[in-house]
Design an enzyme around this catalytic site. Structure first.
Site, PDB file in Angstrom:
ATOM      1  N   ARG A 122      15.645  57.639  33.476  1.00  0.00           N
ATOM      2  CA  ARG A 122      15.369  57.168  34.843  1.00  0.00           C
ATOM      3  C   ARG A 122      15.542  55.658  35.010  1.00  0.00           C
ATOM      4  NH1 ARG A 122      11.088  61.063  34.708  1.00  0.00           N
ATOM      5  NH2 ARG A 122      11.829  62.945  35.746  1.00  0.00           N
ATOM      6  N   LYS A 144      26.281  47.191  41.926  1.00  0.00           N
ATOM      7  CA  LYS A 144      26.926  48.456  42.297  1.00  0.00           C
ATOM      8  C   LYS A 144      27.471  49.086  41.028  1.00  0.00           C
ATOM      9  CE  LYS A 144      28.451  47.838  47.057  1.00  0.00           C
ATOM     10  NZ  LYS A 144      29.623  47.711  47.942  1.00  0.00           N
ATOM     11  N   GLU A 186      40.663  39.470  43.818  1.00  0.00           N
ATOM     12  CA  GLU A 186      39.265  39.391  44.270  1.00  0.00           C
ATOM     13  C   GLU A 186      38.848  37.927  44.484  1.00  0.00           C
ATOM     14  OE1 GLU A 186      37.433  42.005  45.071  1.00  0.00           O
ATOM     15  OE2 GLU A 186      37.973  43.712  43.797  1.00  0.00           O
ATOM     16  N   LYS A 228      29.239  35.614  46.023  1.00  0.00           N
ATOM     17  CA  LYS A 228      28.759  37.000  45.927  1.00  0.00           C
ATOM     18  C   LYS A 228      27.234  37.021  45.813  1.00  0.00           C
ATOM     19  CE  LYS A 228      29.319  41.566  44.236  1.00  0.00           C
ATOM     20  NZ  LYS A 228      30.161  42.575  43.650  1.00  0.00           N
ATOM     21  N   GLU A 238      23.882  46.752  51.162  1.00  0.00           N
ATOM     22  CA  GLU A 238      24.984  46.839  52.125  1.00  0.00           C
ATOM     23  C   GLU A 238      24.584  47.487  53.458  1.00  0.00           C
ATOM     24  OE1 GLU A 238      28.782  47.591  50.207  1.00  0.00           O
ATOM     25  OE2 GLU A 238      29.539  48.370  52.108  1.00  0.00           O
ATOM     26  N   ARG A 242      26.835  42.485  53.322  1.00  0.00           N
ATOM     27  CA  ARG A 242      27.508  42.791  52.039  1.00  0.00           C
ATOM     28  C   ARG A 242      28.851  43.479  52.263  1.00  0.00           C
ATOM     29  NH1 ARG A 242      25.163  44.686  46.160  1.00  0.00           N
ATOM     30  NH2 ARG A 242      27.221  44.796  45.199  1.00  0.00           N
ATOM     31  N   ASN A 246      33.900  43.786  51.124  1.00  0.00           N
ATOM     32  CA  ASN A 246      34.903  44.853  51.114  1.00  0.00           C
ATOM     33  C   ASN A 246      36.149  44.483  51.906  1.00  0.00           C
ATOM     34  OD1 ASN A 246      33.375  46.634  49.543  1.00  0.00           O
ATOM     35  ND2 ASN A 246      32.172  47.208  51.323  1.00  0.00           N
ATOM     36  N   HIS A 249      39.323  46.362  51.282  1.00  0.00           N
ATOM     37  CA  HIS A 249      39.047  47.518  50.431  1.00  0.00           C
ATOM     38  C   HIS A 249      39.334  48.867  51.094  1.00  0.00           C
ATOM     39  CE1 HIS A 249      37.370  44.587  47.768  1.00  0.00           C
ATOM     40  NE2 HIS A 249      36.957  45.487  46.910  1.00  0.00           N
ATOM     41  N   HIS A 253      41.463  51.280  48.922  1.00  0.00           N
ATOM     42  CA  HIS A 253      41.013  52.575  48.383  1.00  0.00           C
ATOM     43  C   HIS A 253      41.993  53.683  48.749  1.00  0.00           C
ATOM     44  CE1 HIS A 253      36.567  51.119  47.939  1.00  0.00           C
ATOM     45  NE2 HIS A 253      37.366  50.651  46.999  1.00  0.00           N
ATOM     46  N   HIS A 267      43.370  47.806  40.775  1.00  0.00           N
ATOM     47  CA  HIS A 267      42.427  47.661  41.883  1.00  0.00           C
ATOM     48  C   HIS A 267      42.586  46.315  42.610  1.00  0.00           C
ATOM     49  CE1 HIS A 267      38.749  48.057  44.224  1.00  0.00           C
ATOM     50  NE2 HIS A 267      38.388  46.857  43.786  1.00  0.00           N
TER      51      HIS A 267
HETATM   52  P1  NAD Z   1      39.433  47.631  33.680  1.00  0.00           P
HETATM   53  O1  NAD Z   1      38.016  47.681  33.293  1.00  0.00           O
HETATM   54  O2  NAD Z   1      40.253  48.855  33.518  1.00  0.00           O
HETATM   55  O3  NAD Z   1      40.099  46.417  32.900  1.00  0.00           O
HETATM   56  C1  NAD Z   1      41.460  46.160  33.101  1.00  0.00           C
HETATM   57  C2  NAD Z   1      42.242  46.217  31.788  1.00  0.00           C
HETATM   58  O4  NAD Z   1      42.035  44.998  31.101  1.00  0.00           O
HETATM   59  C3  NAD Z   1      41.818  47.318  30.830  1.00  0.00           C
HETATM   60  O5  NAD Z   1      42.983  47.757  30.173  1.00  0.00           O
HETATM   61  C4  NAD Z   1      40.906  46.600  29.859  1.00  0.00           C
HETATM   62  O6  NAD Z   1      40.858  47.221  28.591  1.00  0.00           O
HETATM   63  C5  NAD Z   1      41.583  45.263  29.774  1.00  0.00           C
HETATM   64  N1  NAD Z   1      40.738  44.133  29.420  1.00  0.00           N
HETATM   65  C6  NAD Z   1      39.532  43.801  29.916  1.00  0.00           C
HETATM   66  N2  NAD Z   1      39.150  42.627  29.416  1.00  0.00           N
HETATM   67  C7  NAD Z   1      40.113  42.214  28.573  1.00  0.00           C
HETATM   68  C8  NAD Z   1      40.324  41.057  27.798  1.00  0.00           C
HETATM   69  N3  NAD Z   1      39.434  40.048  27.781  1.00  0.00           N
HETATM   70  N4  NAD Z   1      41.455  40.960  27.063  1.00  0.00           N
HETATM   71  C9  NAD Z   1      42.394  41.962  27.088  1.00  0.00           C
HETATM   72  N5  NAD Z   1      42.284  43.054  27.837  1.00  0.00           N
HETATM   73  C10 NAD Z   1      41.145  43.176  28.570  1.00  0.00           C
HETATM   74  O7  NAD Z   1      39.595  47.211  35.215  1.00  0.00           O
HETATM   75  P2  NAD Z   1      39.115  45.949  36.059  1.00  0.00           P
HETATM   76  O8  NAD Z   1      40.307  45.505  36.808  1.00  0.00           O
HETATM   77  O9  NAD Z   1      38.382  44.978  35.230  1.00  0.00           O
HETATM   78  O10 NAD Z   1      38.070  46.615  37.062  1.00  0.00           O
HETATM   79  C11 NAD Z   1      38.472  47.577  37.992  1.00  0.00           C
HETATM   80  C12 NAD Z   1      37.312  48.463  38.301  1.00  0.00           C
HETATM   81  O11 NAD Z   1      36.236  47.687  38.831  1.00  0.00           O
HETATM   82  C13 NAD Z   1      37.628  49.521  39.337  1.00  0.00           C
HETATM   83  O12 NAD Z   1      37.130  50.759  38.899  1.00  0.00           O
HETATM   84  C14 NAD Z   1      36.853  49.061  40.567  1.00  0.00           C
HETATM   85  O13 NAD Z   1      36.462  50.118  41.393  1.00  0.00           O
HETATM   86  C15 NAD Z   1      35.682  48.366  39.951  1.00  0.00           C
HETATM   87  N6  NAD Z   1      35.034  47.373  40.815  1.00  0.00           N
HETATM   88  C16 NAD Z   1      33.681  47.447  40.956  1.00  0.00           C
HETATM   89  C17 NAD Z   1      33.036  46.528  41.727  1.00  0.00           C
HETATM   90  C18 NAD Z   1      31.530  46.564  41.839  1.00  0.00           C
HETATM   91  O14 NAD Z   1      30.975  45.823  42.647  1.00  0.00           O
HETATM   92  N7  NAD Z   1      30.870  47.341  41.046  1.00  0.00           N
HETATM   93  C19 NAD Z   1      33.760  45.505  42.359  1.00  0.00           C
HETATM   94  C20 NAD Z   1      35.123  45.461  42.179  1.00  0.00           C
HETATM   95  C21 NAD Z   1      35.766  46.406  41.398  1.00  0.00           C
HETATM   96  N1  GLY Z   2      32.688  44.668  45.492  1.00  0.00           N
HETATM   97  C1  GLY Z   2      31.929  44.895  46.671  1.00  0.00           C
HETATM   98  C2  GLY Z   2      30.464  44.765  46.492  1.00  0.00           C
HETATM   99  O1  GLY Z   2      29.971  44.493  45.422  1.00  0.00           O
HETATM  100  O2  GLY Z   2      29.736  44.951  47.438  1.00  0.00           O
END
Ligand code: NAD
Ligand code: GLY
Length: 374
Positions: A122, A144, A186, A228, A238, A242, A246, A249, A253, A267
């Protein structure tokens, strides 16, 4: 040099530390949070090969025992299957309610691992160690967490704030250029949504960021995280402001779904294209001048980024199908699409009821451009 940004959320407030060498110092950073000297690390296979050893050494230096699970790299890991495996593994490791889980990686591992921590017993505390630019400036901050479903992206999840974020700028040196640029999507978003001066600073310094200049990278990450943190402190779940985060986005998406969450579109690339489309929509609605979307696209192109739908390789569905994908967006209320639009660079706002015909025409024109080029 380490900078710190505080995310002010009352008893759940936490620091985002930004600097060089934070992974090697992880043990010192983590020790004050621990009730016993052990932790479990979730990561992906790519990041594990590059940075897990440094993290383990940093923990060892403070006598913190650790075990790790390296999940397959890539967006498809943000799924029920890998969530279940992660939670079961954490239970195998006897992670207790008072323990802290470390999540080392990009946004995929950050979202999945944070969600696993939120449901484990939990809710256990977790520390984000974001290793991609995207994760450092966005996904590791704000709580998030979640996974994708066959119905769409990020549709299953929870708000679960980390207890600490360690954004080590040094790890960005191993990030492939395409991933760096994806994260830059971003970063630009922050300038576009709320800080024209920052956007102009990026226009002037973007190439230094790509070139690896640590000082510029720290500045860009700090400014992004500060923006942020301010927004999340005002509106954690949100209900209002917040949603500004987006920007781009809703388009993004739909494009990610249309490309099957595949390598065709990262992304942050979708966010960049989505921001350009949001400015195009705003200009067509007379909210900002025609020059603003042109300037947004020009900056993205000057950075070597995808700036429009035509830059996505392969076939795409028509505007109608993209509109249908947008209807799955979490920002849909009573069937009406909420978009983030802008009265100019740095002046985004939430638009409650946008004319879907106008959005369809923006998409149709962008897709015509794509067919024309291919
Ligand atoms: P990811 O986690 O897939 O990383 C991108 C690539 O880079 C992967 O191949 C990873 O292995 C590699 N990588 C990461 N760090 C590295 C490093 N230091 N050196 C070499 N390779 C490295 O993707 P991302 O672009 O980091 O994140 C995308 C995800 O984040 C999506 O799923 C998206 O929906 C999510 N997201 C979430 C939020 C939130 O607020 N929670 C906000 C924006 C995006
Ligand atoms: N990436 C959008 C949020 O965190 O609200």
């Amino acid at each position: 040099m380490t900078s710190s940004v505080r995310v002010e959320l009352g008893s759940r407030s936490y620091d985002v530390r930004i600097g060089i060498g934070l992974i090697e110092r992880a043990g010192q950073e983590l020790a004050p949070l621990l009730r016993r000297s052990r932790t479990a690390v979730l990561t992906d296979e790519t990041v594990a090969a590059l940075h897990l050893e440094s993290l383990k050494e940093g923990l060892d230096a403070e006598n913190i025992a650790s075990s790790h699970l390296a999940l397959p790299t890539g967006e498809k890991t943000k799924s029920w299957r890998w969530l279940a495996d992660s939670v079961d593994w954490l239970l195998d490791q006897r992670v207790e309610r008072g323990d802290v889980v470390i999540v080392l990686g990009g946004g995929v591992i950050g979202d999945l691992g944070g969600f696993a921590a939120s449901v484990l017993r939990r809710g256990v505390r977790f520390v984000q160690v974001p290793t991609s630019l995207l994760a450092q400036v966005d996904s590791s901050v704000g709580g998030k967490t979640g996974i994708n479903s066959s119905h769409g992206k990020n549709l299953v999840g929870a708000f679960h704030q980390p207890s600490l974020v360690l954004a080590d700028i040094g790890v960005l040196d191993t990030l492939p250029r395409r991933e760096f640029l994806s994260g830059y999507g971003e970063v630009v978003k922050y300038g576009l949504l709320g800080d024209r001066d920052f956007f102009e600073w990026l226009e002037a310094n973007g190439q230094r960021l790509i070139g690896g200049d640590a000082e510029s990278r720290i500045k860009a990450v700090c400014r992004s995280v500060q923006m942020k943190a301010d927004i999340v402190a005002r509106d954690e779940t949100e209900q209002g402001d917040r949603a500004l985060l987006n920007l781009g986005h809703t388009f993004c998406h739909a494009l990610e779904a249309a490309t099957g969450y595949s390598d065709r579109l990262r992304h942050g690339e979708g966010v960049a294209i989505g921001c350009a489309l949001a400015f195009e929509t705003s200009a067509r609605m007379g909210l900002c001048s025609q020059e603003e979307p042109v300037r947004v696209r020009a900056h993205l192109k000057s950075m070597g980024m995808k700036a429009e739908i035509a830059d996505i390789p392969g076939e795409l569905p028509d505007a109608e199908a993209l509109m249908a994908l947008m209807a799955q967006d979490k920002k849909v209320i009573d069937g009406r699409l909420r978009f983030i639009l802008a009265r100019g660079i740095g002046k985004a706002f939430v638009a409650e009821d946008v004319d879907s015909e106008l959005v369809r025409s923006v998409l149709a024109d962008a897709l015509r451009e794509e067919r024309f080029r291919s």
